[in-house]
Design a protein around this motif. Structure first.
Motif, mmCIF file in Angstrom:
data_model
loop_
_atom_site.group_PDB
_atom_site.id
_atom_site.type_symbol
_atom_site.label_atom_id
_atom_site.label_comp_id
_atom_site.label_asym_id
_atom_site.label_seq_id
_atom_site.Cartn_x
_atom_site.Cartn_y
_atom_site.Cartn_z
ATOM 1 N N ASP A 118 -4.224 -4.299 -5.755
ATOM 2 C CA ASP A 118 -3.568 -4.578 -4.468
ATOM 3 C C ASP A 118 -4.243 -5.786 -3.814
ATOM 4 N N THR B 198 -4.737 -4.510 4.491
ATOM 5 C CA THR B 198 -5.507 -4.656 3.255
ATOM 6 C C THR B 198 -6.191 -6.021 3.261
ATOM 7 N N SER C 161 0.832 -1.204 0.000
ATOM 8 C CA SER C 161 0.000 0.000 0.000
ATOM 9 C C SER C 161 0.871 1.261 0.000
ATOM 10 N N ARG D 51 -4.527 2.804 2.274
ATOM 11 C CA ARG D 51 -4.334 2.718 3.726
ATOM 12 C C ARG D 51 -3.136 1.839 4.063
HETATM 13 MG MG LIG Z 1 -1.839 -2.903 2.344
#
Ligand SMILES: [Mg+2]
Ligand SMILES: Nc1nc2c(ncn2[C@@H]2O[C@H](COP(=O)(O)OP(=O)(O)OP(=O)(O)O)[C@@H](O)[C@H]2O)c(=O)[nH]1
Length: 204
Positions: free
Chosen positions: A75, A59, A37, A51
């Motif tokens: 992601d 995540t 991230s 975040r």
């Molecule tokens: Mg992450």
């Protein structure tokens, strides 16, 4: 590469249907806390867009970031986060496999590995799995290079290449989301891929 627009366009849960985006997807895999991230924030040049957290397991969704209306950074949830629980990890493992095995739009998989440490068993498994599923070795981004000195960078890159059983052609880029070192190389690689004419294989 100039970033002109970024949007977190889709957030998938473990049971979500997989979207057909119709645009090249650059998929980001790596263990929890490795810096995926943080990489996105550096990539789009915004501090708190994706975040991040020093607590692993931040995540917990598959996040599709639309970049410049041209491609996606995807992601994936980090693996190897022990307190997620075996059942939950298993569910996510299956979701990630389903995505990697069925999406028509995956252009590249980027595997994130902490430059300070030898790859874990899961990193090696992921590297092999991606190579098997896509037919290509993933690009490897070696994160947190600001935490080691220059002489160690070369040494660690070679050690990680060896431990992953990666070929000499496998692209490995030391990177720091703090200093942004490595970012220009990554932009250049993505630009090159995006500008390349389609090969007959991908036209089918
Ligand atoms: Mg992450
Ligand atoms: N010094 C340094 N710290 C970093 C770097 N990249 C990430 N970090 C730190 O590492 C921690 C984890 O970063 P994240 O970007 O949240 O990691 P992640 O891979 O998204 O983790 P999950 O969401 O759990 O999968 C945070 O405290 C970051 O500030 C880096 O290049 N240098």
């Amino acid at each position: 590469m100039k970033i002109t627009s970024v949007e977190l366009e889709r957030v998938l849960g473990v049971k979500s249907e997989l979207p057909k985006t119709g645009k090249p997807e650059f998929v980001m895999a790596g263990r929890s806390n490795v810096g995926k991230s943080s990489f996105i924030n550096a990539f789009v040049n915004r501090k708190n867009f994706a975040r991040t957290s020093s607590t692993p397991g931040k995540t917990r969704t598959i996040n599709f970031y639309n970049i410049n209306e041209r491609f996606y950074l995807v992601d994936l949830p980090g693996y190897g986060y022990a307190s997620t629980g075996a059942v939950e990890q298993e569910k996510w493992g299956r979701m990630i496999n389903r995505y990697l095995e069925t999406s028509d739009d995956i252009e590249e998989v980027i595997l994130f590995v902490d430059i300070r440490h030898d790859p874990s068993k899961l990193d090696i498994q992921m590297f092999d799995y991606v190579t098997q599923v896509t037919g290509f070795e993933p690009i490897v981004i070696l994160t947190k290079m600001d935490k080691i000195n220059r002489s160690q960078i070369k040494k660690q890159t070679a050690a990680i290449r060896k431990a992953l059983h990666a070929t000499e052609n496998c692209t490995m880029i030391p990177f720091s989301s703090q200093s942004k070192q490595g970012l220009e190389s990554i932009y250049a690689i993505i630009d090159e891929i995006m500008d390349a004419p389609e090969t007959p294989e991908t036209q089918v």
